[in-house]
Design a protein around this motif. Structure first.
Motif, PDB file in Angstrom:
ATOM      1  N   THR A  20       0.735  -0.926  -0.034  1.00 43.67           N
ATOM      2  CA  THR A  20       0.297   0.408  -0.015  1.00 43.67           C
ATOM      3  C   THR A  20       0.784   1.104  -0.012  1.00 43.67           C
ATOM      4  OG1 THR A  20      -0.352  -0.040   2.169  1.00 43.67           O
ATOM      5  CG2 THR A  20      -2.068  -1.130   0.880  1.00 43.67           C
ATOM      6  N   ALA A  21       0.178   2.446  -0.166  1.00 47.32           N
ATOM      7  CA  ALA A  21       1.160   3.437  -0.456  1.00 47.32           C
ATOM      8  C   ALA A  21       1.660   4.357   0.407  1.00 47.32           C
ATOM      9  CB  ALA A  21       0.053   4.586  -1.312  1.00 47.32           C
ATOM     10  N   LEU A  22       2.346   4.857   0.991  1.00 40.54           N
ATOM     11  CA  LEU A  22       2.422   5.947   1.905  1.00 40.54           C
ATOM     12  C   LEU A  22       2.348   6.822   2.332  1.00 40.54           C
ATOM     13  CD1 LEU A  22       6.634   4.527   2.562  1.00 40.54           C
ATOM     14  CD2 LEU A  22       4.441   2.636   3.427  1.00 40.54           C
ATOM     15  N   LEU A  23       0.541   7.652   3.111  1.00 39.51           N
ATOM     16  CA  LEU A  23       0.869   8.322   3.240  1.00 39.51           C
ATOM     17  C   LEU A  23       0.820   9.618   4.194  1.00 39.51           C
ATOM     18  CD1 LEU A  23      -3.047   7.516   1.526  1.00 39.51           C
ATOM     19  CD2 LEU A  23      -1.030   8.199   0.406  1.00 39.51           C
ATOM     20  N   LEU A  24       0.397  10.379   4.292  1.00 37.75           N
ATOM     21  CA  LEU A  24       0.722  11.772   5.611  1.00 37.75           C
ATOM     22  C   LEU A  24      -0.016  12.188   5.668  1.00 37.75           C
ATOM     23  CD1 LEU A  24       3.568  13.633   3.388  1.00 37.75           C
ATOM     24  CD2 LEU A  24       4.154  11.190   4.894  1.00 37.75           C
ATOM     25  N   SER A  25      -0.520  11.953   7.021  1.00 39.78           N
ATOM     26  CA  SER A  25      -1.169  12.721   7.799  1.00 39.78           C
ATOM     27  C   SER A  25      -1.089  13.489   9.110  1.00 39.78           C
ATOM     28  CB  SER A  25      -3.130  11.268   8.325  1.00 39.78           C
ATOM     29  OG  SER A  25      -1.843  11.189   9.363  1.00 39.78           O
ATOM     30  N   VAL A  26      -0.226  13.749   9.320  1.00 43.26           N
ATOM     31  CA  VAL A  26       0.137  14.152  10.660  1.00 43.26           C
ATOM     32  C   VAL A  26       0.551  15.941  10.331  1.00 43.26           C
ATOM     33  CG1 VAL A  26       0.832  12.123  12.138  1.00 43.26           C
ATOM     34  CG2 VAL A  26       2.721  13.013  11.148  1.00 43.26           C
ATOM     35  N   ALA A  27       1.018  16.469  11.112  1.00 39.51           N
ATOM     36  CA  ALA A  27       1.397  18.536  10.638  1.00 39.51           C
ATOM     37  C   ALA A  27       3.038  17.600  10.701  1.00 39.51           C
ATOM     38  CB  ALA A  27       1.557  18.673  12.118  1.00 39.51           C
ATOM     39  N   GLY A  32       7.522  25.224   8.816  1.00 32.40           N
ATOM     40  CA  GLY A  32       6.748  26.474   9.106  1.00 32.40           C
ATOM     41  C   GLY A  32       5.727  26.785   9.360  1.00 32.40           C
ATOM     42  N   SER A  33       4.528  25.880   8.481  1.00 33.39           N
ATOM     43  CA  SER A  33       3.039  26.276   8.521  1.00 33.39           C
ATOM     44  C   SER A  33       2.375  25.277   8.395  1.00 33.39           C
ATOM     45  CB  SER A  33       2.653  27.188   7.906  1.00 33.39           C
ATOM     46  OG  SER A  33       3.541  26.463   6.539  1.00 33.39           O
ATOM     47  N   ASP A  34       0.935  24.862   8.647  1.00 33.00           N
ATOM     48  CA  ASP A  34       0.880  23.510   8.995  1.00 33.00           C
ATOM     49  C   ASP A  34      -0.818  23.546   6.950  1.00 33.00           C
ATOM     50  OD1 ASP A  34      -0.607  21.184   8.996  1.00 33.00           O
ATOM     51  OD2 ASP A  34      -2.298  22.158  10.483  1.00 33.00           O
ATOM     52  N   TYR A  35       0.772  23.340   6.637  1.00 32.43           N
ATOM     53  CA  TYR A  35       0.117  23.111   5.551  1.00 32.43           C
ATOM     54  C   TYR A  35      -0.612  22.103   4.725  1.00 32.43           C
ATOM     55  CZ  TYR A  35       3.780  19.063   4.235  1.00 32.43           C
ATOM     56  OH  TYR A  35       4.028  18.247   4.444  1.00 32.43           O
ATOM     57  N   LYS A  36      -1.053  21.732   5.222  1.00 28.89           N
ATOM     58  CA  LYS A  36      -1.594  20.035   5.015  1.00 28.89           C
ATOM     59  C   LYS A  36      -2.977  19.978   4.889  1.00 28.89           C
ATOM     60  CE  LYS A  36       2.072  16.841   6.045  1.00 28.89           C
ATOM     61  NZ  LYS A  36       2.952  15.759   6.772  1.00 28.89           N
ATOM     62  N   SER A  37      -3.808  20.889   5.546  1.00 27.99           N
ATOM     63  CA  SER A  37      -5.096  21.558   5.525  1.00 27.99           C
ATOM     64  C   SER A  37      -5.289  22.253   4.183  1.00 27.99           C
ATOM     65  CB  SER A  37      -5.754  22.317   6.918  1.00 27.99           C
ATOM     66  OG  SER A  37      -4.885  23.459   6.773  1.00 27.99           O
ATOM     67  N   TYR A  41      -2.619  20.791  -0.691  1.00 29.34           N
ATOM     68  CA  TYR A  41      -1.863  19.058  -0.749  1.00 29.34           C
ATOM     69  C   TYR A  41      -2.648  18.430  -0.672  1.00 29.34           C
ATOM     70  CZ  TYR A  41      -0.445  16.499   2.625  1.00 29.34           C
ATOM     71  OH  TYR A  41      -0.149  14.860   3.046  1.00 29.34           O
ATOM     72  N   VAL A  42      -4.157  18.359  -0.336  1.00 31.70           N
ATOM     73  CA  VAL A  42      -4.478  17.709  -0.509  1.00 31.70           C
ATOM     74  C   VAL A  42      -4.859  17.186  -2.207  1.00 31.70           C
ATOM     75  CG1 VAL A  42      -7.590  16.811   0.248  1.00 31.70           C
ATOM     76  CG2 VAL A  42      -6.239  18.013   1.833  1.00 31.70           C
ATOM     77  N   SER A  43      -5.522  17.997  -2.736  1.00 32.55           N
ATOM     78  CA  SER A  43      -5.480  17.371  -4.133  1.00 32.55           C
ATOM     79  C   SER A  43      -4.614  16.628  -5.114  1.00 32.55           C
ATOM     80  CB  SER A  43      -6.238  18.869  -5.046  1.00 32.55           C
ATOM     81  OG  SER A  43      -6.238  18.305  -6.312  1.00 32.55           O
ATOM     82  N   LEU A  44      -3.339  17.368  -4.273  1.00 35.85           N
ATOM     83  CA  LEU A  44      -2.381  16.649  -4.832  1.00 35.85           C
ATOM     84  C   LEU A  44      -2.002  14.864  -4.465  1.00 35.85           C
ATOM     85  CD1 LEU A  44       0.335  19.217  -4.830  1.00 35.85           C
ATOM     86  CD2 LEU A  44      -0.375  18.203  -6.475  1.00 35.85           C
ATOM     87  N   ARG A  45      -1.830  15.223  -2.652  1.00 36.08           N
ATOM     88  CA  ARG A  45      -1.944  13.821  -2.441  1.00 36.08           C
ATOM     89  C   ARG A  45      -2.905  12.707  -2.403  1.00 36.08           C
ATOM     90  NH1 ARG A  45      -4.394  13.223   3.312  1.00 36.08           N
ATOM     91  NH2 ARG A  45      -5.831  13.842   2.121  1.00 36.08           N
TER      92      ARG A  45
END
Length: 593
Positions: A20-27, A32-37, A41-45
């Motif tokens: 399975t793919a290794l995804l990212l879900s934590v800060a 320097g900033s919480d870009y994952k929200s 980023y969400v679209s790319l991931r």
């Protein structure tokens, strides 16, 4: 019914590995900033995840490169190297092991150069995958448990579920209960630290129930999967789940059709489905198609060495054709003598016998494919390393803009020669397999024992470094008039292999060949002062492709060759367990006269 299903599935020895793919879900740890929200980023991931699950290489690499560039701009190296690992995993799922190996080497080199010790678990994880795909499951398990230890130490708990799933893929066949315990651990961690992984974990649990024959829990898990699918969730195991659901419901032809349309490794899966349904002839044909599809270019280059296996496969095909001819004859007899009870009983018994023969042929074909695969993997792995060394040093020496001192040039030249010799020795080991057949045609001759054996020792070549650290000795209790009647080329190859084995395992000290007689037998003992052999491995080391140290040069066929060839000329080779050491003592016995 469950027990019968388990027995049928036992005939399918090929394991379909899906990572399975290794995804990212934590800060992020560096950003320097919480870009994952952010929507970008969400679209790319999500694009990476969907392309990975679909197995679309064009979409996957396009989307993963975009995501990696974005992560570098965010200065999140942990997330960036996670996606680099996804590239390796994707290539492994496509069976491109060499491409995955190159990506893994590049990843390990970059982590070392950047001194990212906290991220080193990624390199160990990828090496575990390489071991797994190469068939070295014990080394793979050690790597994955080490990765779990490193991850827990560094606090990357969101990355734990995929590692547990890697262990599940290894132990599922040998210990399904242990696999379920690992899945429970993965699910527990996923719920706390990476909820988006839980659906994949639970889907894998459902496949494990199918493997165990627990169809009640399989059905329940399938229904939960379908409910999650309605909520927009997806899993890398979803297509396999649909296939096995159809097979479990008895819709074999529909399952076969869906597997052929949606699964990468469709032939192997179809063979497993047919075998579970007792349709052995179709399973056998699918297995042959799978072997033909997965034949690599290495098998063509090493065709002469694999002649024995090819001949065996040809014989199995002939036996299958003969079985089919008998089956047609039985059917004809059944039509003619349908009303005769005695004839009907004879037909039933004959068909049962033929089905047993076909099952045996099916099993032998699988074992032959496994042997060929292991042989190719050993050769390709052992040749690749010295070729890389030779290529690298050749480029450095040929670069006119690079200033090289005489000492450096001498060192590079020695390394090129050394690795060239390694390749030559490995090719000689491959040729030893064909030499076994040639040995049957060689006529024995009478030769002076001392002169012949001493010439082998004095002519044995040691590399420059080995000449400084090792001494080759020859000691004899024989008179020069003692003669032996044997195949001298075979005897020479056996002794050269015993000497080469001793030299490989002796960093420094002495390698001594001692010759004596006892009970009309010639005893040739090769002693060394090296690392020795554990008593529990005394017989294991004579099996093909066995190396106690996987990092030693060679493919692990030398001692197996020695024992086989010694038996052909009337002798035997064994490890003397009474030898006090240090090192090991291998003994060759031959009849005198």
């Amino acid at each position: 019914m469950i027990q019968k299903c388990k027995e049928m599935l036992a005939f399918s020895r090929r394991t379909v590995i899906v990572l399975t793919a290794l995804l990212l879900s934590v800060a992020p740890l560096w950003a320097g900033s919480d870009y994952k929200s952010s929507p970008e980023y969400v679209s790319l991931r999500n694009a990476v995840h969907r392309a990975f699950n679909d197995g679309d290489s064009t979409r996957f690499f396009t989307s993963v490169y975009k995501l990696e560039k974005y992560l570098l701009n965010q200065n999140d190296l942990h997330a960036y190297y996670t996606q680099r690992c996804n590239e390796v995993v994707f290539e492994l799922n496509r069976q491109n092991i060499f491409e995955a190996y190159k990506l893994s080497v590049r990843l390990s080199r970059e982590l070392t150069e950047r001194k990212l010790d906290k991220e080193m678990y990624m390199a160990v994880n990828m090496m575990g995958h390489i071991y797994h795909f190469s068939g070295n499951n014990e080394s793979a398990k050690r790597c994955f448990w080490e990765v779990i230890r490193m991850i827990e130490k560094e606090g990357y708990h969101e990355s734990l579920p995929p590692i547990y799933m890697n262990l599940v893929n290894i132990v599922i066949e040998e210990d399904p209960e242990e696999a379920l315990r690992l899945i429970d651990q993965a699910a527990s961690v996923a719920r706390e630290s990476s909820p988006e992984r839980e659906f994949d974990v639970e889907t894998r649990r459902t496949l494990a129930y199918y493997r165990m024959g627990d169809m009640e829990r399989f059905d329940k898990g399938y229904q939960e999967y379908k409910e999650g699918e309605k909520r927009g969730m997806s899993s890398v195991h979803g297509r396999a789940l649909e296939v096995y659901h159809l097979a479990q419901k008895g819709k074999i032809d529909e399952a076969v059709k869906l597997a052929g349309e949606s699964l990468d490794d469709s032939y192997a899966t179809i063979a497993e489905i047919y075998s579970s349904a007792g349709r052995w002839r179709e399973a056998f044909e699918m297995q042959k198609k799978d072997m033909k599809e997965t034949d690599s270019i290495n098998s063509l280059l090493l065709g002469s060495s694999l002649q024995g296996i090819q001949t065996e496969l040809k014989r199995y095909e002939e036996e299958s054709m003969e079985a089919r001819r008998h089956l047609y004859a039985v059917i004809a007899i059944a039509v003619l003598l349908l009303l005769l009870v005695v004839a009907l009983f004879y037909i039933v018994r004959t068909r049962q016998r033929h089905l047993r023969e076909m099952r045996k042929a099916y099993q032998r074909a699988i074992e032959s494919d496994k042997m060929k695969t292991v042989f190719i993997q050993n050769v390709s792995h052992e040749v690749r390393t010295p070729l890389n060394v030779i290529s690298g040093f050749a480029q450095v020496m040929a670069d006119p803009e690079r200033s090289i001192t005489p000492e450096e040039r001498r060192y590079m030249s020695d390394m090129v020669v050394h690795n060239s010799n390694r390749i030559t020795l490995m090719l000689n080991e491959v040729l030893m397999i064909s030499a076994q057949e040639a040995a049957a045609d060689e006529e024995p001759v009478t030769i002076p024992a001392n002169v012949f054996l001493r010439s082998i020792v004095t002519g044995f070549h040691l590399d420059g470094e080995k000449r400084k650290r090792l001494r080759l000795n020859y000691e004899t209790e024989l008179g020069d008039d003692i003669e032996i009647h044997t195949c001298q080329n075979v005897l020479r190859l056996i002794i050269l292999q015993l000497l080469d084995n001793a030299v490989k395992n002796t960093p420094s000290g002495d390698v001594t060949m001692k010759v004596s007689t006892a009970d009309s037998q010639l005893l040739v003992a090769v002693e060394d002062t090296g690392i020795g052999v554990p008593s529990q491995e005394a017989e294991h080391i004579f099996e093909r492709f066995v190396k106690l140290d996987p990092f030693k040069e060679g493919m692990g066929i030398g001692l197996s060759f020695c024992r086989t060839m010694a038996q052909r000329i009337g002798g035997k080779v064994y490890l003397d367990q009474s030898y006090a050491g240090p090192g090991a003592r291998f003994v060759l016995t031959l009849p005198i006269g």
